[in-house]
Design a protein around this motif. Structure first.
Motif, PDB file in Angstrom:
ATOM      1  N   PHE A   1      36.611  32.809  38.384  1.00  0.00           N
ATOM      2  CA  PHE A   1      37.926  33.074  38.930  1.00  0.00           C
ATOM      3  C   PHE A   1      38.108  34.472  39.208  1.00  0.00           C
ATOM      4  CE2 PHE A   1      42.199  34.404  38.251  1.00  0.00           C
ATOM      5  CZ  PHE A   1      43.031  33.219  38.969  1.00  0.00           C
ATOM      6  N   SER A   2      37.647  35.461  38.513  1.00  0.00           N
ATOM      7  CA  SER A   2      37.803  36.804  38.748  1.00  0.00           C
ATOM      8  C   SER A   2      37.218  37.518  39.892  1.00  0.00           C
ATOM      9  CB  SER A   2      37.462  37.598  37.391  1.00  0.00           C
ATOM     10  OG  SER A   2      38.106  37.238  36.350  1.00  0.00           O
ATOM     11  N   VAL A   3      35.953  36.883  40.122  1.00  0.00           N
ATOM     12  CA  VAL A   3      35.150  37.221  41.238  1.00  0.00           C
ATOM     13  C   VAL A   3      35.948  36.895  42.713  1.00  0.00           C
ATOM     14  CG1 VAL A   3      33.007  36.982  42.612  1.00  0.00           C
ATOM     15  CG2 VAL A   3      32.926  37.351  40.438  1.00  0.00           C
TER      16      VAL A   3
ATOM     17  N   ALA B   1      44.894  32.917  44.344  1.00  0.00           N
ATOM     18  CA  ALA B   1      45.309  34.177  43.615  1.00  0.00           C
ATOM     19  C   ALA B   1      45.304  35.536  44.326  1.00  0.00           C
ATOM     20  CB  ALA B   1      44.855  34.431  42.337  1.00  0.00           C
ATOM     21  N   ARG B   2      43.838  35.564  44.919  1.00  0.00           N
ATOM     22  CA  ARG B   2      44.178  36.685  45.856  1.00  0.00           C
ATOM     23  C   ARG B   2      44.767  36.798  46.958  1.00  0.00           C
ATOM     24  NH1 ARG B   2      39.142  35.684  47.570  1.00  0.00           N
ATOM     25  NH2 ARG B   2      39.490  35.445  49.529  1.00  0.00           N
ATOM     26  N   THR B   3      44.929  35.609  47.491  1.00  0.00           N
ATOM     27  CA  THR B   3      45.972  35.533  48.938  1.00  0.00           C
ATOM     28  C   THR B   3      47.198  35.802  48.451  1.00  0.00           C
ATOM     29  OG1 THR B   3      44.392  33.817  49.659  1.00  0.00           O
ATOM     30  CG2 THR B   3      46.772  33.757  50.659  1.00  0.00           C
ATOM     31  N   ARG B   4      47.620  35.293  47.120  1.00  0.00           N
ATOM     32  CA  ARG B   4      49.197  35.584  46.886  1.00  0.00           C
ATOM     33  C   ARG B   4      49.471  37.048  46.677  1.00  0.00           C
ATOM     34  NH1 ARG B   4      50.997  32.848  41.368  1.00  0.00           N
ATOM     35  NH2 ARG B   4      49.375  34.224  40.777  1.00  0.00           N
ATOM     36  N   GLN B   5      48.398  37.593  45.955  1.00  0.00           N
ATOM     37  CA  GLN B   5      48.434  39.027  45.888  1.00  0.00           C
ATOM     38  C   GLN B   5      48.429  39.754  47.013  1.00  0.00           C
ATOM     39  OE1 GLN B   5      48.815  40.469  42.883  1.00  0.00           O
ATOM     40  NE2 GLN B   5      48.636  42.609  43.599  1.00  0.00           N
ATOM     41  N   ALA B   6      47.608  39.352  47.895  1.00  0.00           N
ATOM     42  CA  ALA B   6      47.728  40.008  49.316  1.00  0.00           C
ATOM     43  C   ALA B   6      49.103  40.001  49.926  1.00  0.00           C
ATOM     44  CB  ALA B   6      46.501  39.697  50.162  1.00  0.00           C
TER      45      ALA B   6
ATOM     46  N   ARG C   1      37.991  45.278  36.773  1.00  0.00           N
ATOM     47  CA  ARG C   1      37.401  46.527  37.267  1.00  0.00           C
ATOM     48  C   ARG C   1      36.107  46.270  38.215  1.00  0.00           C
ATOM     49  NH1 ARG C   1      38.294  50.246  32.424  1.00  0.00           N
ATOM     50  NH2 ARG C   1      37.731  48.397  31.349  1.00  0.00           N
ATOM     51  N   ALA C   2      35.477  45.362  37.454  1.00  0.00           N
ATOM     52  CA  ALA C   2      33.891  44.888  37.858  1.00  0.00           C
ATOM     53  C   ALA C   2      33.746  43.519  37.814  1.00  0.00           C
ATOM     54  CB  ALA C   2      32.796  45.936  37.148  1.00  0.00           C
ATOM     55  N   PRO C   3      34.415  42.588  38.367  1.00  0.00           N
ATOM     56  CA  PRO C   3      34.298  41.147  38.597  1.00  0.00           C
ATOM     57  C   PRO C   3      32.909  40.634  38.649  1.00  0.00           C
ATOM     58  CG  PRO C   3      35.543  41.804  40.239  1.00  0.00           C
ATOM     59  CD  PRO C   3      35.267  42.843  39.452  1.00  0.00           C
ATOM     60  N   PHE C   4      32.377  41.188  39.559  1.00  0.00           N
ATOM     61  CA  PHE C   4      30.815  40.578  39.830  1.00  0.00           C
ATOM     62  C   PHE C   4      29.971  41.107  38.690  1.00  0.00           C
ATOM     63  CE2 PHE C   4      26.785  40.770  42.162  1.00  0.00           C
ATOM     64  CZ  PHE C   4      26.625  39.499  42.405  1.00  0.00           C
ATOM     65  N   THR C   5      29.890  42.164  38.516  1.00  0.00           N
ATOM     66  CA  THR C   5      29.215  42.744  37.216  1.00  0.00           C
ATOM     67  C   THR C   5      29.230  42.141  35.917  1.00  0.00           C
ATOM     68  OG1 THR C   5      29.154  44.826  38.228  1.00  0.00           O
ATOM     69  CG2 THR C   5      28.428  44.736  35.806  1.00  0.00           C
TER      70      THR C   5
ATOM     71  N   HIS D   1      39.285  38.987  42.868  1.00  0.00           N
ATOM     72  CA  HIS D   1      39.358  40.412  42.915  1.00  0.00           C
ATOM     73  C   HIS D   1      37.879  41.261  43.582  1.00  0.00           C
ATOM     74  CE1 HIS D   1      42.672  40.293  39.964  1.00  0.00           C
ATOM     75  NE2 HIS D   1      41.869  39.774  39.304  1.00  0.00           N
ATOM     76  N   ALA D   2      36.723  40.472  43.599  1.00  0.00           N
ATOM     77  CA  ALA D   2      35.682  41.044  44.156  1.00  0.00           C
ATOM     78  C   ALA D   2      35.768  41.164  45.799  1.00  0.00           C
ATOM     79  CB  ALA D   2      34.564  40.129  43.905  1.00  0.00           C
ATOM     80  N   GLY D   3      34.826  41.895  46.301  1.00  0.00           N
ATOM     81  CA  GLY D   3      34.718  42.185  47.762  1.00  0.00           C
ATOM     82  C   GLY D   3      34.082  40.939  48.288  1.00  0.00           C
ATOM     83  N   LEU D   4      34.214  40.945  49.817  1.00  0.00           N
ATOM     84  CA  LEU D   4      33.789  39.764  50.522  1.00  0.00           C
ATOM     85  C   LEU D   4      32.211  39.421  50.377  1.00  0.00           C
ATOM     86  CD1 LEU D   4      34.186  37.493  52.713  1.00  0.00           C
ATOM     87  CD2 LEU D   4      33.772  39.219  54.381  1.00  0.00           C
ATOM     88  N   ARG D   5      31.304  40.440  50.269  1.00  0.00           N
ATOM     89  CA  ARG D   5      30.149  40.403  50.008  1.00  0.00           C
ATOM     90  C   ARG D   5      29.691  39.660  48.655  1.00  0.00           C
ATOM     91  NH1 ARG D   5      26.622  45.523  51.707  1.00  0.00           N
ATOM     92  NH2 ARG D   5      24.787  43.976  51.109  1.00  0.00           N
ATOM     93  N   GLN D   6      30.448  40.112  47.701  1.00  0.00           N
ATOM     94  CA  GLN D   6      30.043  39.887  46.318  1.00  0.00           C
ATOM     95  C   GLN D   6      30.605  38.301  45.927  1.00  0.00           C
ATOM     96  OE1 GLN D   6      32.129  42.583  44.147  1.00  0.00           O
ATOM     97  NE2 GLN D   6      30.609  44.098  43.970  1.00  0.00           N
ATOM     98  N   ARG D   7      31.693  37.888  46.911  1.00  0.00           N
ATOM     99  CA  ARG D   7      32.108  36.582  46.869  1.00  0.00           C
ATOM    100  C   ARG D   7      31.088  35.513  47.485  1.00  0.00           C
ATOM    101  NH1 ARG D   7      36.946  38.913  48.645  1.00  0.00           N
ATOM    102  NH2 ARG D   7      36.884  37.806  50.537  1.00  0.00           N
ATOM    103  N   ARG D   8      30.617  36.067  48.671  1.00  0.00           N
ATOM    104  CA  ARG D   8      29.672  35.247  49.156  1.00  0.00           C
ATOM    105  C   ARG D   8      28.286  35.065  48.571  1.00  0.00           C
ATOM    106  NH1 ARG D   8      30.015  37.568  55.508  1.00  0.00           N
ATOM    107  NH2 ARG D   8      31.890  36.619  56.183  1.00  0.00           N
ATOM    108  N   PHE D   9      28.147  36.254  48.008  1.00  0.00           N
ATOM    109  CA  PHE D   9      26.624  36.273  46.940  1.00  0.00           C
ATOM    110  C   PHE D   9      27.195  35.213  45.763  1.00  0.00           C
ATOM    111  CE2 PHE D   9      23.894  37.806  43.779  1.00  0.00           C
ATOM    112  CZ  PHE D   9      22.563  37.871  44.611  1.00  0.00           C
TER     113      PHE D   9
END
Length: 381
Positions: A71-73, A124-129, A36-40, A76-84
């Motif tokens: 792995f969760s970030v 995993a994100r790609t497979r889910q998409a 639900r909040a992977p980056f946090t 499941h996280a957004g693009l900005r959070q992944r880059r950060f």
């Protein structure tokens, strides 16, 4: 993460304290919110991990919680959070290794572990998409299939309605004409009256046979003692037009059948359409006109078209009213048969017209069809 607290340790290892146990719990607890909040969750785990380093607790050979959080970030996280995470993770890994062993071996292992865990999260994100896209596409296809099934059912209902209208309207019209003529000649011409009653019975039997055939097509279960469709007779063909004309002649109305050009074998659906057009046009004559003669003309043209023309010499007021109702549309209250003729012609890419004959006399129904030829079809000569 708790195994070092429950497995006996050697004497040279400091005993576990409630503080180290509490910090270990803080490192694991944020994983409850990893989807639900992977980056946090990753930030909390990282902060707890760095707070745990100076405590010199029992530790573990692998950073399990940060691995799951990274792995969760990635998954499941957004693009900005992944880059950060990538921008901040690389220097933080170096700081963590420097505070622990500061060896090249651990630097290599830590960066390799960070990269592989993040790559697995991306996969995993790609497979889910991809899975969501496939499910969405399947849902759209199912919806399109349902819409097409509803349209097919609507077209079939319209076809059945046309067939039943043509069958019943023609049979009932013949029966009415003969029934009206029978009492007039029952005393003066008994043979003619008997023929009229025979014609009524024949028209009724023919209508029942055709209705049974249509209802047999609609039934899902096969006839008793036979294979599915065993009792279903074939649809009308061009050869049946002669019998159709003869049935109308028996009402006392002279009908001429003329075939122009060279008849050629045509597809079954075209033959059914031509038969129904002639049937409906003759029915209209019996029901609405005060005609003294009728002509049915089939014209085969060299360019592969078939013209159908049914013309009577006198159009009664009811016939003109029916034609006007057909032109006004289905809701006009009349001319349903003429609407059916136009629908049949349009379905084959042809045209249909209905109106006064040459010089404004009589009434004419004309249909022009492109013929789909078939080597095994039956034709009328």
């Amino acid at each position: 993460m708790t195994i070092p607290f429950v497995v006996p340790r050697s004497a040279d290892v400091p005993p576990a304290t409630w503080l180290t146990y509490g910090m270990t719990t803080l490192i694991v607890l944020p994983l409850l919110w990893r989807t639900r909040a992977p980056f946090t969750a990753l930030i909390c785990i990282t902060a707890a991990g760095f707070a745990y380093l100076p405590l010199d607790g029992p530790g573990q050979p692998l950073p399990y919680s940060p691995v799951v959080a990274i792995f969760s970030v990635a998954a499941h996280a957004g693009l900005r959070q992944r880059r950060f995470t990538l921008a901040l993770g690389i220097p933080l890994v170096a700081v963590a290794v420097a505070l622990r062993t500061n060896t090249a071996r651990e630097y290599l292992f830590s960066y390799f572990l960070f990269s592989m865990v993040y790559a697995l999260g991306v996969l995993a994100r790609t497979r889910q998409a991809y899975t969501e896209t496939v499910e969405l596409r399947a849902a759209e296809l199912e919806k399109a299939r349902q819409v097409e099934a509803e349209r097919a059912a609507e077209r079939e209902r319209a076809r059945i309605a046309r067939e039943m209208h043509d069958i019943l309207s023609h049979a009932v019209s013949l029966m009415i004409v003969q029934a009206e003529a029978g009492p007039l000649v029952v005393r003066s011409d008994p043979e003619r009256a008997e023929a009229a009653f025979d014609a009524i019975a024949g028209a009724g039997r023919d209508a029942m046979v055709q209705l049974r055939r249509m209802l047999g097509v609609l039934r899902d279960d096969p006839p008793a003692g036979g294979a599915p469709g065993a009792s279903r007779s074939p649809q009308p063909t061009l050869a049946g037009i002669e019998d159709l004309v003869e049935a109308v002649r028996r009402t006392g109305l002279p009908v001429d059948l003329v075939v122009e050009g060279s008849p050629r074998p045509s597809a079954p659906d075209v033959q059914v359409t031509v038969y129904r057009v002639v049937q409906e046009a003759l029915t209209n004559v019996l029901k609405h006109a005060d005609a003294s003669s009728v002509s049915v003309r089939l014209t085969w043209t060299p360019d592969g078209r078939l013209g159908v023309c049914v013309e009577n010499d006198t159009a009664g007021p009811r016939e003109r009213q029916a034609e006007a109702g057909a032109g006004a549309g289905p809701g006009a209250g009349g001319g349903r048969g003429l609407i059916g003729i136009r629908e049949r012609a349009t379905a084959h890419g042809g045209t249909a017209s209905a109106g006064p004959g040459p010089g404004g006399r009589g009434f004419r129904v004309a249909v022009d069809l492109p013929v789909v030829f078939s080597s095994g079809a039956e034709v009328s000569g």
